[in-house]
Design a protein around this motif. Structure first.
Motif, PDB file in Angstrom:
ATOM      1  N   ILE A   1       0.859  -1.191   0.000  1.00 16.37           N
ATOM      2  CA  ILE A   1       0.000   0.000   0.000  1.00 16.37           C
ATOM      3  C   ILE A   1       0.889   1.233   0.000  1.00 16.37           C
ATOM      4  O   ILE A   1       1.783   1.362   0.843  1.00 16.37           O
ATOM      5  CB  ILE A   1      -0.905   0.008   1.250  1.00 16.37           C
ATOM      6  CG1 ILE A   1      -1.753  -1.267   1.300  1.00 16.37           C
ATOM      7  CG2 ILE A   1      -1.796   1.248   1.266  1.00 16.37           C
ATOM      8  CD1 ILE A   1      -2.470  -1.472   2.629  1.00 16.37           C
ATOM      9  N   ASN A   2       0.654   2.117  -0.929  1.00 24.01           N
ATOM     10  CA  ASN A   2       1.479   3.324  -1.047  1.00 24.01           C
ATOM     11  C   ASN A   2       0.606   4.582  -1.043  1.00 24.01           C
ATOM     12  O   ASN A   2      -0.254   4.751  -1.900  1.00 24.01           O
ATOM     13  CB  ASN A   2       2.307   3.272  -2.344  1.00 24.01           C
ATOM     14  CG  ASN A   2       3.311   4.408  -2.440  1.00 24.01           C
ATOM     15  OD1 ASN A   2       4.249   4.474  -1.648  1.00 24.01           O
ATOM     16  ND2 ASN A   2       3.120   5.303  -3.395  1.00 24.01           N
ATOM     17  N   LYS A   3       0.799   5.400  -0.013  1.00 24.28           N
ATOM     18  CA  LYS A   3       0.164   6.720   0.102  1.00 24.28           C
ATOM     19  C   LYS A   3      -1.368   6.650   0.036  1.00 24.28           C
ATOM     20  O   LYS A   3      -2.010   7.347  -0.762  1.00 24.28           O
ATOM     21  CB  LYS A   3       0.708   7.675  -0.961  1.00 24.28           C
ATOM     22  CG  LYS A   3       2.193   7.989  -0.777  1.00 24.28           C
ATOM     23  CD  LYS A   3       2.691   9.025  -1.764  1.00 24.28           C
ATOM     24  CE  LYS A   3       4.168   9.320  -1.531  1.00 24.28           C
ATOM     25  NZ  LYS A   3       4.696  10.309  -2.484  1.00 24.28           N
TER      26      LYS A   3
ATOM     27  N   ASN B   1       3.658   3.909   3.335  1.00 28.62           N
ATOM     28  CA  ASN B   1       4.080   2.715   2.599  1.00 28.62           C
ATOM     29  C   ASN B   1       4.053   1.528   3.547  1.00 28.62           C
ATOM     30  O   ASN B   1       4.589   1.598   4.651  1.00 28.62           O
ATOM     31  CB  ASN B   1       5.478   2.887   2.007  1.00 28.62           C
ATOM     32  CG  ASN B   1       5.861   1.705   1.117  1.00 28.62           C
ATOM     33  OD1 ASN B   1       6.459   0.760   1.576  1.00 28.62           O
ATOM     34  ND2 ASN B   1       5.480   1.781  -0.155  1.00 28.62           N
ATOM     35  N   LEU B   2       3.417   0.461   3.127  1.00 31.68           N
ATOM     36  CA  LEU B   2       3.307  -0.723   3.968  1.00 31.68           C
ATOM     37  C   LEU B   2       3.184  -1.961   3.096  1.00 31.68           C
ATOM     38  O   LEU B   2       2.423  -1.973   2.130  1.00 31.68           O
ATOM     39  CB  LEU B   2       2.077  -0.617   4.884  1.00 31.68           C
ATOM     40  CG  LEU B   2       1.843  -1.786   5.838  1.00 31.68           C
ATOM     41  CD1 LEU B   2       2.897  -1.781   6.946  1.00 31.68           C
ATOM     42  CD2 LEU B   2       0.450  -1.718   6.460  1.00 31.68           C
TER      43      LEU B   2
ATOM     44  N   ALA C   1      -7.044  -4.238   1.133  1.00 32.10           N
ATOM     45  CA  ALA C   1      -6.948  -5.678   0.842  1.00 32.10           C
ATOM     46  C   ALA C   1      -8.178  -6.178   0.101  1.00 32.10           C
ATOM     47  O   ALA C   1      -8.076  -7.001  -0.811  1.00 32.10           O
ATOM     48  CB  ALA C   1      -6.745  -6.454   2.140  1.00 32.10           C
ATOM     49  N   SER C   2      -9.350  -5.664   0.490  1.00 32.38           N
ATOM     50  CA  SER C   2     -10.586  -6.142  -0.132  1.00 32.38           C
ATOM     51  C   SER C   2     -10.700  -5.721  -1.596  1.00 32.38           C
ATOM     52  O   SER C   2     -11.440  -6.329  -2.363  1.00 32.38           O
ATOM     53  CB  SER C   2     -11.801  -5.632   0.646  1.00 32.38           C
ATOM     54  OG  SER C   2     -11.928  -4.235   0.543  1.00 32.38           O
ATOM     55  N   SER C   3      -9.944  -4.701  -1.999  1.00 29.64           N
ATOM     56  CA  SER C   3     -10.023  -4.253  -3.393  1.00 29.64           C
ATOM     57  C   SER C   3      -9.383  -5.239  -4.358  1.00 29.64           C
ATOM     58  O   SER C   3      -9.450  -5.062  -5.566  1.00 29.64           O
ATOM     59  CB  SER C   3      -9.382  -2.864  -3.560  1.00 29.64           C
ATOM     60  OG  SER C   3      -7.983  -2.915  -3.384  1.00 29.64           O
TER      61      SER C   3
ATOM     62  N   ALA D   1      -0.424   7.406  -5.573  1.00 27.21           N
ATOM     63  CA  ALA D   1      -1.041   6.418  -4.685  1.00 27.21           C
ATOM     64  C   ALA D   1      -1.314   5.143  -5.467  1.00 27.21           C
ATOM     65  O   ALA D   1      -1.716   5.177  -6.633  1.00 27.21           O
ATOM     66  CB  ALA D   1      -2.332   6.975  -4.103  1.00 27.21           C
ATOM     67  N   ARG D   2      -1.129   3.985  -4.800  1.00 24.42           N
ATOM     68  CA  ARG D   2      -1.397   2.725  -5.475  1.00 24.42           C
ATOM     69  C   ARG D   2      -1.472   1.586  -4.475  1.00 24.42           C
ATOM     70  O   ARG D   2      -0.986   1.685  -3.342  1.00 24.42           O
ATOM     71  CB  ARG D   2      -0.381   2.419  -6.571  1.00 24.42           C
ATOM     72  CG  ARG D   2       1.026   2.194  -6.112  1.00 24.42           C
ATOM     73  CD  ARG D   2       1.952   1.920  -7.307  1.00 24.42           C
ATOM     74  NE  ARG D   2       1.662   0.647  -7.953  1.00 24.42           N
ATOM     75  CZ  ARG D   2       1.610   0.473  -9.281  1.00 24.42           C
ATOM     76  NH1 ARG D   2       1.808   1.478 -10.099  1.00 24.42           N
ATOM     77  NH2 ARG D   2       1.358  -0.709  -9.800  1.00 24.42           N
TER      78      ARG D   2
END
Length: 490
Positions: free
Chosen positions: A7-9, A15-16, A44-46, A64-65
């Motif tokens: 996960i970014n921004k 960032n994770l 996560a659900s996406s 973001a992404r």
């Protein structure tokens, strides 16, 4: 197999990267308020749920992404100027459903007062009897009575007039002469009937139970009584086993976290510089900041892990140290977690003035633990001692690779690793990791753990066999910790 997510921004997450197992079972994503639990769950659900990204995540940076990887297949959501786009590479075979927060949850979408008012007057002829799966489980979970919602009806979304601009299923139940629409039910009823309906649809869609299916439930404890939560956990455990679901809770709930094993708890630790770290495995005591009610115990021992807990409990029983006492041994994670929690317990008097608290750490962290205590200027006079062995991961690496204990090797190989031998796993570990440092043994343990999971076995079996081995062989190193326990419990 794991679903790898970066996960970014997105919202509060810079960032994770997190890897979520997709094997059946119950899992928890937890952390302090504002740590990003709900954001992780929504992101996560996406992977299977196409959502209006701007509605769910608000204003985000242009870079973001969210990236996903599963068994070589890749999928991503990414920002292109002001629009979100989706890309895929390879076939990602995964299903699931998401029950979101109070604001973005499925049960409150597309609702407004005028629409709800009209739906209250829907003709009874348009209603059908709700499926028994929903009726009975709603009654069991909320009322401990499967017949409580016997007169539960459903208005299917496809039968709702399009002028209402409302396309989801709606439920009604009758009590006496009164009919109650879903929107006038209690929040808990509204929540559970929606979840059960989603599960019912997903159950009927499980053409192949081999395909992984994830359930993400965000803070459902906000609407449910603790007794209902416990019945919900039992229901989901059975469902997970039957339909091969991996069920993830985003939660603070003691009732939920306490029923989930440490390997399946992911704790989001947010630091002062706003960076995030995933702690996994994580023990419930740390995840809930020792909110368990341990008052009333005569003695509480804080230890690092399940191996330490098993050793202490075995000594207590072997030498009859439990008589006339209530004693609890509580795993908390690494040595710093144990020390911090002990300080918090004493300062906040969380277990009462009549309870005695003690710390027992793994035998290889004495220097680090003393330095940690001195650096934080802890001076609480809590009795502290050390086990004669290291952590489970270090113990296994030391005795199976570095200085092989042939008897222990044969015991584990014969009783646990029958299909894929320890020798094969060790060879894989050496070939794939080369000279990579693995001082704490965690990399080696992942090889063992993956094989255990593949054989429907778990960490507890290894722990139990190691403790048996130590005591059967009268390990002299156990004498020191035995003397410590006897002294503290005099």
């Amino acid at each position: 197999m794991k679903l790898n997510i970066t996960i970014n921004k997105i919202k509060s997450i810079k960032n994770l990267t997190i890897s979520l197992p997709i094997e059946k079972g119950l899992y928890a994503i937890t952390g302090q308020n504002g740590s990003g639990k709900s954001t992780v769950v929504t992101c996560a659900s996406s992977v299977f749920f196409t959502m209006p990204m701007n509605d769910y995540f608000g204003k985000t940076d242009e870079d973001a992404r969210i990236d996903f990887e599963l068994n070589g297949a890749k999928r991503a959501w990414f920002k292109e100027k002001t629009n979100w786009k989706k890309s895929s590479e390879g076939k990602m075979s995964i299903k699931g459903f998401y029950e979101g927060s109070l604001i973005f949850g499925n049960r409150f979408r597309n609702t407004n007062f005028e629409t709800l008012k009209k739906l209250d007057f829907i003709d009874n002829t348009k209603l059908a009897e709700a499926p028994n799966f929903i009726k009975e489980n709603l009654g069991i979970i909320l009322q401990n009575n499967k017949n409580f919602y016997e007169k539960l009806y459903i208005l299917e979304g496809k039968n709702i007039d399009s002028k209402f601009n409302f396309y989801r299923d709606i439920f009604y139940y009758e009590k006496g002469e009164k009919r109650v629409s879903q929107f006038h039910m209690s929040t808990g009823e509204n929540l559970m009937v929606s979840i059960l309906n989603s599960i019912f649809i997903r159950n009927n869609d499980r053409a192949s139970l081999m395909k992984p299916c994830l359930m993400f439930l965000d803070e459902i404890e906000l609407a449910l009584h603790p007794s209902s939560l416990k019945r919900l956990i039992n229901f989901l455990k059975d469902l997970s086993n039957k339909f091969n679901y991996a069920v993830y809770f985003s939660t603070h709930s003691i009732e939920l976290i306490g029923g989930i094993k440490p390997d399946n708890i992911f704790f989001l630790e947010r630091y002062s510089d706003d960076s995030l770290e995933i702690l996994n495995p994580c023990y419930p005591a740390y995840a809930t900041r020792i909110l368990y009610d341990h008052s009333g115990y005569d003695s509480v021992f804080l230890v690092e892990d399940d191996l330490a807990k098993s050793i202490i409990n075995r000594i207590l029983k072997k030498y009859n140290l439990l008589s006339n006492r209530l004693i609890h041994v509580l795993p908390c994670g690494g040595y710093s977690n144990v020390i911090d929690l002990a300080e918090e317990v004493v300062n906040s008097n969380l277990i009462g003035k009549t309870s005695k608290i003690m710390i027992i750490l793994d035998g290889d962290v004495k220097v680090e633990a003393n330095a940690y205590i001195a650096k934080r200027n802890y001076n609480n006079n809590i009795p502290l001692n050390y086990l004669p062995i290291e952590s489970l991961e270090k113990f296994l690496k030391k005795h199976l690779i570095e200085n092989v204990d042939k008897k222990l090797f044969r015991i584990l190989n014969d009783f646990i690793f029958q299909q894929k031998s320890l020798s094969s796993l060790i060879e894989e570990y050496k070939n794939e990791n080369g000279i990579k440092r693995d001082d704490n043994g965690k990399i080696f343990y992942k090889y063992l753990d993956n094989e255990l999971r593949a054989r429907n076995k778990n960490r507890d079996e290894i722990v139990e066999m190691i403790v048996d081995y130590l005591f059967d062989n009268n390990d002299q190193n156990l004498i020191k910790i035995t003397h410590f326990l006897k002294k503290q419990l005099e």
